[in-house]
Design a protein around this motif. Structure first.
Motif, PDB file in Angstrom:
ATOM      1  N   ASN A  11       0.301  -1.607  -0.058  1.00 10.48           N
ATOM      2  CA  ASN A  11      -0.074   0.418  -0.196  1.00 10.48           C
ATOM      3  C   ASN A  11       0.824   1.365   0.041  1.00 10.48           C
ATOM      4  N   GLU A  12       1.848   1.087   0.161  1.00  4.21           N
ATOM      5  CA  GLU A  12       2.938   2.376   0.709  1.00  4.21           C
ATOM      6  C   GLU A  12       2.712   2.891  -0.935  1.00  4.21           C
ATOM      7  N   LEU A  13       2.425   2.810  -2.409  1.00  4.88           N
ATOM      8  CA  LEU A  13       2.838   3.287  -3.202  1.00  4.88           C
ATOM      9  C   LEU A  13       1.512   4.110  -3.463  1.00  4.88           C
ATOM     10  N   ALA A  14       0.275   3.278  -3.319  1.00  2.00           N
ATOM     11  CA  ALA A  14      -1.097   3.615  -3.792  1.00  2.00           C
ATOM     12  C   ALA A  14      -0.816   4.876  -3.476  1.00  2.00           C
ATOM     13  N   PRO A  15      -2.042   6.229  -4.310  1.00  4.42           N
ATOM     14  CA  PRO A  15      -2.484   7.649  -3.950  1.00  4.42           C
ATOM     15  C   PRO A  15      -2.950   7.696  -3.050  1.00  4.42           C
ATOM     16  N   ILE A  16      -3.726   8.622  -1.965  1.00  4.64           N
ATOM     17  CA  ILE A  16      -4.275   9.416  -1.710  1.00  4.64           C
ATOM     18  C   ILE A  16      -5.329  10.197  -1.600  1.00  4.64           C
ATOM     19  N   MET A  52      -2.575   4.095   7.150  1.00  4.93           N
ATOM     20  CA  MET A  52      -4.458   3.374   6.906  1.00  4.93           C
ATOM     21  C   MET A  52      -4.827   3.761   6.150  1.00  4.93           C
ATOM     22  N   ALA A  53      -4.361   5.240   6.012  1.00  2.58           N
ATOM     23  CA  ALA A  53      -5.345   5.735   5.135  1.00  2.58           C
ATOM     24  C   ALA A  53      -4.867   4.787   3.201  1.00  2.58           C
ATOM     25  N   ARG A  54      -4.103   4.852   3.081  1.00  9.12           N
ATOM     26  CA  ARG A  54      -3.428   3.653   1.780  1.00  9.12           C
ATOM     27  C   ARG A  54      -4.278   2.736   2.043  1.00  9.12           C
ATOM     28  N   TYR A  55      -4.120   2.118   2.530  1.00 11.87           N
ATOM     29  CA  TYR A  55      -5.166   1.003   2.849  1.00 11.87           C
ATOM     30  C   TYR A  55      -6.255   0.830   2.647  1.00 11.87           C
ATOM     31  N   LEU A  59      -9.168  -1.028  -0.181  1.00 13.54           N
ATOM     32  CA  LEU A  59     -10.611  -1.593  -0.073  1.00 13.54           C
ATOM     33  C   LEU A  59     -11.740  -0.956  -1.307  1.00 13.54           C
ATOM     34  N   GLY A  60     -11.695  -0.040  -1.382  1.00 12.84           N
ATOM     35  CA  GLY A  60     -12.177   0.842  -2.618  1.00 12.84           C
ATOM     36  C   GLY A  60     -12.704   2.266  -1.680  1.00 12.84           C
ATOM     37  N   ILE A  61     -12.198   2.718  -0.253  1.00 13.91           N
ATOM     38  CA  ILE A  61     -12.392   3.830   0.277  1.00 13.91           C
ATOM     39  C   ILE A  61     -11.681   5.049  -0.213  1.00 13.91           C
ATOM     40  N   THR A  62     -13.114   6.141  -0.505  1.00 19.70           N
ATOM     41  CA  THR A  62     -13.021   7.482  -1.701  1.00 19.70           C
ATOM     42  C   THR A  62     -13.312   8.384   0.052  1.00 19.70           C
ATOM     43  N   SER A  63     -13.416   7.875   0.864  1.00 18.54           N
ATOM     44  CA  SER A  63     -14.059   9.373   1.838  1.00 18.54           C
ATOM     45  C   SER A  63     -14.037   8.457   3.852  1.00 18.54           C
ATOM     46  N   TRP A  64     -13.736   9.316   4.837  1.00 13.69           N
ATOM     47  CA  TRP A  64     -13.993   9.170   6.042  1.00 13.69           C
ATOM     48  C   TRP A  64     -15.433   8.191   6.249  1.00 13.69           C
TER      49      TRP A  64
END
Length: 327
Positions: A11-16, A52-55, A59-64
């Motif tokens: 997940n480290e490279l996944a953009p937030i 954690m945000a990248r994780y 999971l397909g989450i785009t908002s808190w």
């Protein structure tokens, strides 16, 4: 959900997305401005929250607002799977709870989905016990100084009855019955239990009671008192026992719990009676005793096989049956 979607290691490279990151930035400003946290602490928070945000993005989450307790549990599970220690997972979840509480105050969330999600429990390190020879070496106090006699009486009683430190210092004169060969102990949860005493513990308790009056006032109820005549403190007992460990040339650090643990281990090794040792130690649950005495499964299985009438191996029963027929 794909395997890559739950792999926190990738997940480290996944953009937030900005919808998540903007609140992380605002939380960082809040920590610096209103909470006055150090830059180092804020950086640690941000690093964990970004991971954690990248994780969550995986999971397909785009908002808190989309985060649910199940997502947080998945996070803890995956963190453990990737080798994160329980203490680190607790720190991780604590950071997440703090951030989500902040979002509640900003009217972005109505409830904190991380509340109630706990980190995996850490394995408790088992205390080292003394072997019988080491116990004998420790208790071989030969000088006749009054405080030495008191200390030996305390150590003999702790090892002889498996007492907790608080139970020892809480004893009164009336707690001991030499006639019945027992000491009445107030354990955890204010539960009373009777512990049998005999042998060296009784001998040295009597030796101490002969000279106790040199220190204690007539109206002092405590069984063990300090040189000032008051009930001895737990800290004093710990200090004296550590000193005796050094005086008696023992290589390991000596503390009250080590004597209790040695008592439990030696009793269990000699008797194999886990239930009896549980009662003697004052444990509410049998599982506590099993962990406390580092009893392995092989030993438990052996005791079970020997004790249960229908647990013996089939071959052993058939052999016994054939032997009876021959007789």
């Amino acid at each position: 959900m794909t395997e890559s979607g739950t792999d926190t290691g990738n997940n480290e490279l996944a953009p937030i997305p900005r919808s998540l990151e903007k609140w992380l930035d605002q939380f960082a400003h809040y920590q610096v401005g209103e909470r006055a946290l150090s830059a180092h602490t804020v950086q640690n928070y941000q690093r964990q929250l970004q991971h954690m945000a990248r994780y969550f993005v995986s999971l397909g989450i785009t908002s808190w607002q989309q985060i649910e307790p199940n997502h947080v549990r998945l996070l803890a599970t995956q963190s453990k799977r990737h080798g994160l220690k329980p203490a680190s997972i607790r720190t991780q979840l604590s950071a997440l709870r703090s951030f989500l509480d902040y979002l509640i105050r900003q009217n972005q969330l109505s409830a904190n989905p991380a509340k109630g999600v706990s980190a995996p429990k850490a394995d408790k390190p088992l205390p080292k016990n003394l072997d019988v020879d080491e116990v004998n070496q420790l208790l071989n106090v030969t000088d006749d100084e009054p405080l030495s006699i008191r200390d030996r009486a305390m150590m003999e009683l702790m090892y002889g009855a498996g007492l907790r430190l608080s139970e020892l210092t809480g004893l009164d004169l009336k707690s001991v019955s030499f006639h019945a060969g027992e000491v009445r102990v107030l354990g955890k949860g204010s539960k009373q239990r009777l512990c049998p005493i005999s042998g060296e513990a009784v001998i040295w308790l009597k030796n101490w009671l002969k000279i106790r009056g040199q220190f204690a006032a007539a109206d002092e109820s405590a069984l063990f008192v300090s040189s000032r005549g008051q009930r001895i403190s737990q800290r004093n007992v710990q200090k004296r026992m550590a000193e005796w460990g050094q005086k008696q040339s023992l290589h390991s650090h000596i503390n009250p719990h080590k004597l209790r643990h040695s008592y439990a281990t030696h009793m269990l090794e000699s008797s194999g009676d886990l239930r009896a040792v549980q009662e003697l130690l004052g444990h509410a649950n049998l599982s506590t005793t099993q962990i406390y005495t580092h009893l392995d499964f092989d030993h438990l299985a052996k005791v079970y096989d020997q004790a249960h009438p229908r647990a013996r191996k089939r071959g052993a029963r058939e052999s016994e049956s054939s032997s009876k027929k021959e007789r």
